[in-house]
Design an enzyme around this catalytic site. Sequence first.
Site, PDB file in Angstrom:
ATOM      1  CE  LYS A  10       2.599  -6.302   3.594  1.00  0.00           C
ATOM      2  NZ  LYS A  10       2.099  -5.255   4.548  1.00  0.00           N
ATOM      3  CD  GLU A  17       6.801  -0.808   8.446  1.00  0.00           C
ATOM      4  OE1 GLU A  17       7.154   0.266   7.935  1.00  0.00           O
ATOM      5  OE2 GLU A  17       5.761  -1.410   8.106  1.00  0.00           O
ATOM      6  CD  GLU A  34      -0.928  -1.753   8.119  1.00  0.00           C
ATOM      7  OE1 GLU A  34      -0.114  -1.150   7.401  1.00  0.00           O
ATOM      8  OE2 GLU A  34      -1.735  -1.162   8.887  1.00  0.00           O
ATOM      9  CG  ASP A  63       0.202  -4.271   1.728  1.00  0.00           C
ATOM     10  OD1 ASP A  63       0.335  -5.258   2.470  1.00  0.00           O
ATOM     11  OD2 ASP A  63       0.969  -3.292   1.760  1.00  0.00           O
ATOM     12  CG  ASP A  96      -0.287  -0.090   2.531  1.00  0.00           C
ATOM     13  OD1 ASP A  96       0.947   0.029   2.599  1.00  0.00           O
ATOM     14  OD2 ASP A  96      -0.995  -0.308   3.536  1.00  0.00           O
ATOM     15  CB  SER A  97       4.548   1.722   0.235  1.00  0.00           C
ATOM     16  OG  SER A  97       4.867   0.536  -0.477  1.00  0.00           O
TER      17      SER A  97
END
Length: 273
Positions: free
Chosen positions: A110, A174, A112, A82, A43-44
């Site tokens: 992936k 992270e 969070e 993501d 998502d970066s």
Amino acid sequence: MSKADLFLDKKRRGEKIVVVTAYDAPTARIEAEAGVDMILVGDSVGVNILGYAHEREVTLSDMAHHIAAVRRGAPDIYVMGDLPYATYDTPQMALASARTLREAGADCVKFEGAQPDVVAALTAAGFDVCGHLGLESQHQDIKRRQGKTAAAAAKLYDDALAADAAGQKFLVLELVPQELAGRITRAITSATIGIGAGPETDGQVLVVNDLAGVTTRDFKHNRRYGQIGAALRDALSAYAGEVRSGAFPGPEHGFHMADEERAAFEAWLVNHG
């Protein structure tokens, strides 16, 4: 044996896993040629490519679009994608979102945070799953190191074990202390991928814009392996200068009509003038 199991074999053999982000086909192709093991379409993409102010703005359509581009550029590499903010709040939402990313070309999804129920649902449906603990960019407005106190470290450790028991294949850690990352890595069967988490994880991931010097901000967890941004600025400045001076394009950059075709065209212009 699934593709993910090959990485788990690397963990068991103590071989490091090389992961890097990509968001487009040309970059993905270069990364595959360079021999990276896995590409993360993170998502970066929001702050590095799309100009968003926060990862929270990234949509499922954004992710699918960029995953498809990466897949076209690197058809044989393992691609992790993501799940964006607010697309996995329940197992049902996560399943629908994961199907979209898989259709776009992702091998693994992936997300969070500590949601072992979501891991279990995705795993039961045949998805490879990667967890993400520590800094959670989608959910934390201020990006700072995590797990610094004993209580915070214990919580992250327990969350990692719970997600591992639920069936995840990978876990991104992270901005957590090296000691904690090492403890988690040794305690779980899934492969840990660190970013700002020290050398004891099973693999490492960096944002390609950061390591290649496209971005100018310095991060403690990053090492700049190139100066692509500076090189691109120099190239564009030289191009602009030559266009303005008339040095580009030169005779060698164009072509002429055949004499008979030019004569016919000139005659046509006279008749239609």
